[in-house]
Design a protein around this motif. Sequence first.
Motif, mmCIF file in Angstrom:
data_model
loop_
_atom_site.group_PDB
_atom_site.id
_atom_site.type_symbol
_atom_site.label_atom_id
_atom_site.label_comp_id
_atom_site.label_asym_id
_atom_site.label_seq_id
_atom_site.Cartn_x
_atom_site.Cartn_y
_atom_site.Cartn_z
ATOM 1 N N TYR A 1 -75.783 24.983 -29.272
ATOM 2 C CA TYR A 1 -75.672 25.609 -27.969
ATOM 3 C C TYR A 1 -75.977 24.563 -26.899
ATOM 4 C CZ TYR A 1 -75.645 30.366 -29.873
ATOM 5 O OH TYR A 1 -75.329 31.524 -30.536
ATOM 6 N N VAL A 2 -75.388 24.747 -25.717
ATOM 7 C CA VAL A 2 -75.667 23.877 -24.585
ATOM 8 C C VAL A 2 -76.220 24.719 -23.447
ATOM 9 C CG1 VAL A 2 -73.265 24.044 -23.728
ATOM 10 C CG2 VAL A 2 -74.725 22.149 -23.002
ATOM 11 N N GLN A 3 -77.192 24.153 -22.736
ATOM 12 C CA GLN A 3 -77.803 24.847 -21.599
ATOM 13 C C GLN A 3 -77.846 23.904 -20.406
ATOM 14 O OE1 GLN A 3 -82.021 25.825 -21.835
ATOM 15 N NE2 GLN A 3 -81.661 27.753 -20.765
ATOM 16 N N TYR A 4 -77.156 24.292 -19.334
ATOM 17 C CA TYR A 4 -77.226 23.542 -18.084
ATOM 18 C C TYR A 4 -78.428 24.057 -17.298
ATOM 19 C CZ TYR A 4 -72.668 22.078 -19.636
ATOM 20 O OH TYR A 4 -71.652 21.559 -20.396
ATOM 21 N N PRO A 5 -78.968 23.274 -16.376
ATOM 22 C CA PRO A 5 -80.224 23.631 -15.696
ATOM 23 C C PRO A 5 -80.230 25.039 -15.133
ATOM 24 C CG PRO A 5 -79.606 21.395 -15.161
ATOM 25 C CD PRO A 5 -78.463 21.956 -15.961
ATOM 26 N N ASN A 6 -81.289 25.764 -15.461
ATOM 27 C CA ASN A 6 -81.516 27.122 -14.961
ATOM 28 C C ASN A 6 -80.377 28.090 -15.284
ATOM 29 O OD1 ASN A 6 -84.123 26.795 -13.729
ATOM 30 N ND2 ASN A 6 -83.097 25.508 -12.231
ATOM 31 N N GLN A 7 -79.743 27.885 -16.404
ATOM 32 C CA GLN A 7 -78.685 28.779 -16.850
ATOM 33 C C GLN A 7 -78.969 29.258 -18.263
ATOM 34 O OE1 GLN A 7 -74.653 27.449 -16.290
ATOM 35 N NE2 GLN A 7 -75.139 26.392 -14.380
ATOM 36 N N CYS B 1 -79.899 23.190 -31.409
ATOM 37 C CA CYS B 1 -79.347 23.478 -32.723
ATOM 38 C C CYS B 1 -79.984 24.775 -33.218
ATOM 39 C CB CYS B 1 -79.687 22.325 -33.661
ATOM 40 S SG CYS B 1 -79.011 22.467 -35.316
ATOM 41 N N ALA B 2 -79.220 25.593 -33.938
ATOM 42 C CA ALA B 2 -79.745 26.860 -34.422
ATOM 43 C C ALA B 2 -79.141 27.195 -35.783
ATOM 44 C CB ALA B 2 -79.449 27.992 -33.427
ATOM 45 N N VAL B 3 -79.892 27.995 -36.553
ATOM 46 C CA VAL B 3 -79.400 28.452 -37.845
ATOM 47 C C VAL B 3 -79.538 29.964 -37.921
ATOM 48 C CG1 VAL B 3 -80.053 26.322 -38.983
ATOM 49 C CG2 VAL B 3 -81.618 28.258 -39.025
ATOM 50 N N LYS C 1 -79.753 36.968 -36.537
ATOM 51 C CA LYS C 1 -81.064 36.460 -36.159
ATOM 52 C C LYS C 1 -81.031 34.940 -36.155
ATOM 53 C CE LYS C 1 -85.963 37.170 -36.835
ATOM 54 N NZ LYS C 1 -87.046 37.450 -37.771
ATOM 55 N N LEU C 2 -81.113 34.376 -34.957
ATOM 56 C CA LEU C 2 -81.029 32.933 -34.785
ATOM 57 C C LEU C 2 -82.416 32.302 -34.773
ATOM 58 C CD1 LEU C 2 -78.395 32.866 -31.912
ATOM 59 C CD2 LEU C 2 -78.027 32.020 -34.228
ATOM 60 N N THR C 3 -82.534 31.162 -35.431
ATOM 61 C CA THR C 3 -83.738 30.335 -35.339
ATOM 62 C C THR C 3 -83.336 29.034 -34.670
ATOM 63 O OG1 THR C 3 -84.669 31.284 -37.351
ATOM 64 C CG2 THR C 3 -85.560 29.166 -36.623
ATOM 65 N N PHE C 4 -84.001 28.722 -33.561
ATOM 66 C CA PHE C 4 -83.618 27.573 -32.746
ATOM 67 C C PHE C 4 -84.525 26.371 -32.991
ATOM 68 C CE2 PHE C 4 -80.436 29.118 -29.804
ATOM 69 C CZ PHE C 4 -80.582 30.493 -29.875
ATOM 70 N N GLY C 5 -83.957 25.187 -32.795
ATOM 71 C CA GLY C 5 -84.749 23.977 -32.702
ATOM 72 C C GLY C 5 -85.362 23.868 -31.318
ATOM 73 N N THR C 6 -86.134 22.826 -31.106
ATOM 74 C CA THR C 6 -86.868 22.670 -29.847
ATOM 75 C C THR C 6 -86.025 22.061 -28.740
ATOM 76 O OG1 THR C 6 -87.723 20.591 -30.706
ATOM 77 C CG2 THR C 6 -89.137 22.531 -30.918
ATOM 78 N N GLY C 7 -84.810 21.667 -29.043
ATOM 79 C CA GLY C 7 -83.910 21.183 -28.014
ATOM 80 C C GLY C 7 -83.939 19.673 -27.830
#
Lengths: 115, 114
Positions: free
Chosen positions: A36-42, A91-93, A102-108
């Motif tokens: 996944y990608v996240q742009y600032p404050n989105q 990254c997520a699994v 049910k997603l488990t995410f990394g710390t980014g």
Amino acid sequence: AQSVTQLDSQVPVFEEAPVELRCNYSSSVSVYLFWYVQYPNQGLQLLLKYLSGSTLVESINGFEAEFNKSQTSFHLRKPSVHISDTAEYFCAVSDPTGGGNKLTFGTGTQLKVEL
Amino acid sequence: DGGITQSPKYLFRKEGQNVTLSCEQNLNHDAMYWYRQDPGQGLRLIYYSQIVNDFQKGDIAEGYSVSREKKESFPLTVTSAQKNPTAFYLCASSTTGGSYNEQFFGPGTRLTVL
């Protein structure tokens, strides 16, 4: 239980250079894998996913990731980055038996593209 | 135009006050989720709901409560029992059934407790 490790919290890179963002996971069962990608404050946007089939998956904006089962990795790569790629990447699994819900995410990993 | 809306975008509250974050979707999705995002910690699941009038705790439910009275709405209340409520909160929704159900995320609410 599943877990995701993103070892690099920040990756600085110059524009037009290649980049690789690393992701390793642990799971006792087969997995679905996501970036996944996240742009600032989105919110988050799905960049690409691996469900089954070809281990190399691509996004529409030039990113690709390869599922490596033996190394339990799903690293994200782009051969030539642009300023607009500056963002945080997660990254997520998920477990396919649960409908992948049910997603488990990394710390980014914060990707900073510089001129 | 289908999507997920979260309001407000920024929210400030005094310590000790309960606060409710709104999440609405018009995607006709059965499942809805709440995540908390802190710097360097990624996203952690607070609560999720796969059908109206039913919800389950996620990994960090303590200090939070939810309701799911309507399919399109899944409000999150941050109670005074939450010890460190300042964070970015993300809502998501998805279909259910099938082998894969993509989650779609809202724009988030940044909560600051003073």
